[in-house]
Design an enzyme around this catalytic site. Structure first.
Site, PDB file in Angstrom:
ATOM      1  N   GLY A   1       0.786  -1.225   0.000  1.00 38.57           N
ATOM      2  CA  GLY A   1       0.000   0.000   0.000  1.00 38.57           C
ATOM      3  C   GLY A   1       0.818   1.274   0.000  1.00 38.57           C
ATOM      4  O   GLY A   1       0.343   2.321  -0.423  1.00 38.57           O
TER       5      GLY A   1
ATOM      6  N   GLY B   1       4.395   1.485  -0.960  1.00 37.18           N
ATOM      7  CA  GLY B   1       5.659   1.508  -1.670  1.00 37.18           C
ATOM      8  C   GLY B   1       6.023   0.191  -2.311  1.00 37.18           C
ATOM      9  O   GLY B   1       5.266  -0.777  -2.274  1.00 37.18           O
TER      10      GLY B   1
ATOM     11  N   ASP C   1      -2.178  -2.980  11.216  1.00 36.47           N
ATOM     12  CA  ASP C   1      -2.243  -3.550   9.862  1.00 36.47           C
ATOM     13  C   ASP C   1      -1.660  -4.965   9.855  1.00 36.47           C
ATOM     14  O   ASP C   1      -0.862  -5.315   8.980  1.00 36.47           O
ATOM     15  CB  ASP C   1      -1.499  -2.655   8.872  1.00 36.47           C
ATOM     16  CG  ASP C   1      -1.927  -2.896   7.420  1.00 36.47           C
ATOM     17  OD1 ASP C   1      -3.005  -3.507   7.209  1.00 36.47           O
ATOM     18  OD2 ASP C   1      -1.197  -2.485   6.500  1.00 36.47           O
TER      19      ASP C   1
ATOM     20  N   LYS D   1      -1.515  -8.555   8.877  1.00 38.04           N
ATOM     21  CA  LYS D   1      -2.019  -9.358   7.764  1.00 38.04           C
ATOM     22  C   LYS D   1      -0.900 -10.274   7.292  1.00 38.04           C
ATOM     23  O   LYS D   1       0.273 -10.066   7.625  1.00 38.04           O
ATOM     24  CB  LYS D   1      -2.509  -8.472   6.620  1.00 38.04           C
ATOM     25  CG  LYS D   1      -1.476  -7.503   6.065  1.00 38.04           C
ATOM     26  CD  LYS D   1      -2.102  -6.627   4.988  1.00 38.04           C
ATOM     27  CE  LYS D   1      -1.100  -5.609   4.435  1.00 38.04           C
ATOM     28  NZ  LYS D   1      -1.718  -4.759   3.391  1.00 38.04           N
TER      29      LYS D   1
END
Length: 460
Positions: free
Chosen positions: A196, A198, A311, A313
């Site tokens: 998201g 880079g 975040d 995941k």
């Protein structure tokens, strides 16, 4: 002649020009997400779930407005301008509310347009000094990064660390990545992957393999927000060093793009290995259990040090040469002295398919990391990605509902690429995942309990 707008006017009757003006206020900082999660069905249930929000989010890539699409969709239910204004005021969107019904907005409300407010805040954001150094061996970390001082609760809990990170020049990083060769590694290039915020490239520094993340502004991320995430990543890495967290070697802030340099992870991400990307062999059940425990250990270390990742995941769980799990990507992490309490943010961030219901409302709590980890555990069991628009159910977390309704069992979803999974331990891991995915955050276990349950699973 246009009819005057009243509280009973249907939202679907608003003209396109007015919808566009509303979108100009609400689209920035993803304000539309706050509205979407606040909209209810007549039954009181949420009208929009994670999948709906993901679909609205995808419109940004096509240059369309999520707010416009949200209002169009909600408008089909015969909602009124009064309903919309109530929602806008509840979420402190006073400027767009005053466009519709000026008299309904409290006189004391600040109606400064959100774009102006963003600009004011951004001017006050601290950013690190841009030091330049010549190339030196990575182990000789002569340049240090000192996190900006701040009196905010987020930064108060971060003591300045004496950990030293090497300051690379952008020119040096261009050289070690073959000018940021965009070709995949599989065809002789340097590109390892992208996320998201880079693109990651493989590089070589003094005969040491490194991973260089070149940050890039996305459609809905401003340059200042990107700098803030760069800053935050370095601050967290200065404070948090653990076997199950990635190791930051250095950074570059003197060129066209901000860069972060990490220890190279030869086995890529958990997401890639579960999907057997590039023909890699499937992970055994034994290895998956080890990775789950390692990831839980990393999250526990963050939580013990009063950090919320925000975040979690499978793409952010990297694997070293021994398949040791390493939590990565701390640009969205938050720290707070009042760690046990929930705080609110106007900026809703994270990956929608993994986000807890309260995270979609802008709440920041460690229990949201637990929810996200529950989705990761489902990925580990099933080998399936968290979201797939060509699958039913599209969101992996929805298999929990199917299993609870006794339509299916977890055995129906076990990754068939494994040959060493035993039903007892699979069911035990699913039980942990199910607890992590409880809709109510206070009913979820904390990470200590998750660690304990995973350890008991492998010991039995």
């Amino acid at each position: 002649m246009n009819k005057p707008i009243t509280p009973s006017t249907y939202v679907r009757c608003l003209n396109v020009g007015l919808i566009r003006k509303l979108s100009d206020f609400i689209d920035p900082q993803e304000g539309w997400k706050k509205l979407a999660v606040a909209i209810k069905k007549p039954s009181g249930d949420d009208r929009y779930n994670q999948f709906h929000i993901r679909r609205f989010e995808a419109l940004l890539q096509t240059g369309k407005s999520p707010t416009s699409e949200l209002l169009f969709d909600w408008g089909t239910t015969n909602c009124t301008v009064g309903d919309l204004v109530d929602l806008l005021i509840q979420n402190e969107f006073f400027a767009p509310a005053s466009l519709l019904l000026p008299d309904a907005v409290p006189k004391t409300a600040n109606t400064l347009p959100s774009k102006e407010a963003i600009t004011v805040q951004q001017k006050q954001m601290p950013f690190c000094d841009k030091d330049r150094t010549l190339m030196t061996p990575v182990q000789n970390l002569e340049q240090s990064y000192m996190p900006p001082d701040s009196s905010s609760p987020e930064n108060k809990s971060l003591e300045v660390s004496d950990t030293r990170f090497h300051s690379f020049s952008f020119y040096e990083l261009k050289n070690v990545t073959n000018n940021f060769d965009e070709r995949p590694i599989s065809v002789g290039g340097n590109k390892m992957g992208e996320g998201g915020f880079g693109v990651v490239y493989k590089g070589y520094v003094n005969n040491t393999t490194v991973a260089v993340k070149k940050l890039a502004a996305m459609v809905d991320i401003t340059t200042e927000e990107l700098k803030q995430q760069f800053d935050q990543e370095i601050k967290v890495m200065a404070k948090c060093q653990h076997e199950n967290l990635v190791e930051l070697l250095g950074f570059s802030s003197d060129g066209d793009d901000l860069c972060l340099v990490y220890v190279y992870m030869p086995n890529g991400s958990l997401l890639d290995r579960l999907s057997c990307l590039d023909g890699t062999p499937p992970l055994s059940w034994h290895m998956r259990c080890k990775i789950a425990q390692g990831a839980a250990n990393g999250i526990n270390f963050l939580h013990e040090n009063h950090h919320i990742h925000r975040d979690i995941k499978s793409a952010n769980i990297l694997l070293d040469e021994a398949f040791t799990a390493k939590i990565s990507d701390f640009g969205l992490a938050r720290a707070s002295e009042k760690f046990a309490q929930t705080v609110m943010t106007s900026r809703i961030v994270g990956t929608t398919a993994y986000m807890a219901p309260e995270a979609l409302r802008g709440e920041i709590t460690p229990k949201s990391d637990i929810y996200s980890f529950g989705v990761v555990l489902l990925e580990i069991i099933t080998g399936l990605p968290a979201v797939d628009e060509h699958r039913e159910p599209q969101l992996l977390l929805d298999i929990k509902e199917e299993i609870e309704d006794e339509e299916k069992t977890i055995e129906d979803y076990i990754d068939k690429k494994m040959n060493d999974a035993d039903s007892t331990s699979v069911e035990a891991m699913y039980s942990v995942a199910s607890q992590c995915l409880h809709e109510k955050k206070n009913k979820r276990p904390d990470i200590k309990k998750v660690q304990q349950l995973l350890q008991e699973m492998t010991a039995s």
